[in-house]
Scaffold this motif. Structure first.
Motif, PDB file in Angstrom:
ATOM      1  N   SER A   1      -1.549  11.557   2.062  1.00  0.00           N
ATOM      2  CA  SER A   1      -1.286  12.087   0.733  1.00  0.00           C
ATOM      3  C   SER A   1      -2.152  11.367  -0.295  1.00  0.00           C
ATOM      4  N   PRO A   2      -2.569  12.052  -1.372  1.00  0.00           N
ATOM      5  CA  PRO A   2      -3.349  11.376  -2.413  1.00  0.00           C
ATOM      6  C   PRO A   2      -2.515  10.433  -3.274  1.00  0.00           C
ATOM      7  N   LYS A   3      -1.186  10.519  -3.172  1.00  0.00           N
ATOM      8  CA  LYS A   3      -0.319   9.637  -3.950  1.00  0.00           C
ATOM      9  C   LYS A   3      -0.342   8.217  -3.380  1.00  0.00           C
ATOM     10  N   LEU A   4      -0.266   7.237  -4.278  1.00  0.00           N
ATOM     11  CA  LEU A   4      -0.137   5.849  -3.848  1.00  0.00           C
ATOM     12  C   LEU A   4       1.113   5.715  -2.989  1.00  0.00           C
TER      13      LEU A   4
ATOM     14  N   ALA B   1      -5.153   5.517  -0.426  1.00  0.00           N
ATOM     15  CA  ALA B   1      -3.849   5.617  -1.081  1.00  0.00           C
ATOM     16  C   ALA B   1      -2.785   4.756  -0.411  1.00  0.00           C
ATOM     17  N   LEU B   2      -3.112   4.185   0.739  1.00  0.00           N
ATOM     18  CA  LEU B   2      -2.120   3.429   1.510  1.00  0.00           C
ATOM     19  C   LEU B   2      -2.126   1.955   1.144  1.00  0.00           C
TER      20      LEU B   2
ATOM     21  N   VAL C   1       9.515   3.481  -7.427  1.00  0.00           N
ATOM     22  CA  VAL C   1       9.047   4.650  -8.175  1.00  0.00           C
ATOM     23  C   VAL C   1       7.866   5.327  -7.485  1.00  0.00           C
ATOM     24  N   VAL C   2       7.453   4.815  -6.331  1.00  0.00           N
ATOM     25  CA  VAL C   2       6.352   5.413  -5.568  1.00  0.00           C
ATOM     26  C   VAL C   2       6.863   5.721  -4.163  1.00  0.00           C
ATOM     27  N   PRO C   3       6.204   6.636  -3.459  1.00  0.00           N
ATOM     28  CA  PRO C   3       6.627   6.942  -2.084  1.00  0.00           C
ATOM     29  C   PRO C   3       6.613   5.691  -1.206  1.00  0.00           C
ATOM     30  N   LEU C   4       7.623   5.593  -0.351  1.00  0.00           N
ATOM     31  CA  LEU C   4       7.777   4.425   0.521  1.00  0.00           C
ATOM     32  C   LEU C   4       8.117   4.879   1.932  1.00  0.00           C
TER      33      LEU C   4
END
Length: 303
Positions: free
Chosen positions: A196-199, A237-238, A180-183
Motif C-alpha cells: 500500500s502507498p500508505k505509511l 512505505a514500510l 493513527v497509521v496502519p499497523l
C-alpha cells in the motif's frame, strides 16, 4: 559453641587477612555444618536452616552473590550483616528485630563507613527469601519464606508458551494504543503485509530479535522487495519494527505473570496464612508496577 566460634573466627581472620576484632557477630562461621547445628540447637529452631543457607551462608546464597565484588573493608559485608540479623532477631523473644543501630554497633570498625552497613542490610533484604523488613529500620529472619521466594518459585514454574503469549499481548496493546497509521503485527511471511502507498508499521513478534548480520536482516530485505511471488510497488512505505537482542522483555513478562499467580494463590487461600499483612498489602502494588514495567519495556526493546 563459643570455643568453636573462636577457633573458626581466628582461622578465617588469618586466611582472609581480616583486621576486625576477633569475635563479632558477623564473624560467625555459619557455613560450617557443625557450627550450624550448634547454633540451631541453642536457638531451638531447626527450621531456620534453609533460611541461613539460602540467604547467608551457602556458596550460592544471596549474601555470597552480593559479596562477589566486595573488596577491602567491605569484604563479606553482606554475609556479616546477615549473620548479625540472625543473632539479633532470633531467640526467645519472638517479636525481636535487628535494627540498624544494633547492626552498626555489632559490625562497626574504624575504617568502615556505617552507611555501607545500612546499604548492605537494605540490599540483602531486597534479595533475600527469608529476611523481612520490620518498621523503618529493622530486619528479621525467620523460617517462613517471604513473598519474594514464592514469586521466584512461581516464576521458575512458568511455561515458555505462557510467557511468550504475555509478551505478544503487551506488544500488541502498546502499538495499538492510540495509533493513527496502519499497523500489522507479527507477520510470519511477506505476503501477510499488504502493498500500500500508505505509511505502514509492521511489528515483528517478540521471538524475533534484530541482528545486523543475521538472518532477520535478509528476511526483511526480501519481504520489502517481494510480497509473496510479486514485486512490491511501495516498499518505501514500510516501517519494520524489531525487538533488540536480550531477554529484558521476557523477564518483565515473567515477573508480571509470577506476581499474578501469587495474587491468585493468596486469594484462593493456597498460600495459607504464612505471610504478614504488610506483605499482602504489597501484592497489588507489585502487580501494578510489574505490569507497567512490562509495557514500558515494549518501548525500550523495540526499534
Amino acid at each position: 559453641m563459643f570455643a568453636q566460634w573462636i577457633s573458626w573466627a581466628a582461622r578465617e581472620g588469618f586466611r582472609k587477612a581480616r583486621r576486625e576484632p576477633l569475635i563479632t557477630l558477623g564473624s560467625a562461621s555459619l557455613d560450617v555444618p557443625e557450627f550450624q547445628a550448634t547454633i540451631l540447637s541453642q536457638l531451638g529452631e531447626q527450621r531456620l536452616l534453609p533460611a541461613i543457607e539460602v540467604d547467608i551462608s551457602s556458596s550460592a546464597s544471596h549474601a555470597k552473590a552480593l559479596d562477589a565484588d566486595a573488596q577491602g573493608e567491605l569484604q563479606g559485608i553482606h554475609r556479616r550483616v546477615g549473620a548479625t540479623i540472625l543473632f539479633e532477631s532470633t531467640g526467645v523473644a519472638t517479636d525481636r528485630a535487628a535494627h540498624l543501630p544494633e547492626i552498626r554497633f555489632a559490625l562497626g570498625e574504624p575504617n568502615l563507613d556505617v552507611t555501607s552497613i545500612d546499604n548492605a542490610a537494605s540490599a540483602l533484604e531486597k534479595r533475600a527469601f527469608f529476611i523481612r523488613k520490620v518498621d523503618t529500620d529493622g530486619f528479621r529472619i525467620g523460617h517462613k519464606p517471604t513473598l519474594k521466594k514464592v514469586v521466584g518459585d512461581r516464576r521458575a514454574a512458568l511455561d515458555e508458551a505462557e510467557v511468550a503469549k504475555a509478551g505478544r499481548t503487551a506488544v500488541k496493546q502498546e502499538f495499538d494504543n492510540g495509533r493513527v497509521v496502519p499497523l500489522y503485527t507479527f507477520p510470519t511471511e511477506g505476503s501477510d503485509v499488504p502493498d500500500s502507498p500508505k505509511l505502514t508499521i509492521v511489528v515483528l513478534a517478540p521471538e524475533n530479535e534484530w541482528e545486523p548480520a543475521g538472518a532477520i536482516r535478509n528476511t526483511l530485505s526480501e519481504w520489502s522487495r517481494q510480497r509473496g511471488t510479486t514485486s512490491r510497488l511501495y516498499p518505501a512505505a514500510l516501517v519494520w519494527v524489531v525487538r533488540k537482542p536480550g531477554r529484558a522483555l521476557q523477564e518483565k513478562a515473567e515477573a508480571w505473570l509470577a506476581w499474578k499467580r501469587v495474587t491468585e494463590d493468596l486469594g484462593s487461600g493456597v498460600l495459607g496464612a504464612d505471610f504478614e499483612q504488610s506483605e499482602r498489602g504489597e501484592v497489588m502494588r507489585q502487580i501494578k508496577e510489574s505490569e507497567e514495567a512490562l509495557h514500558d519495556e515494549v518501548w525500550a526493546s523495540y526499534r
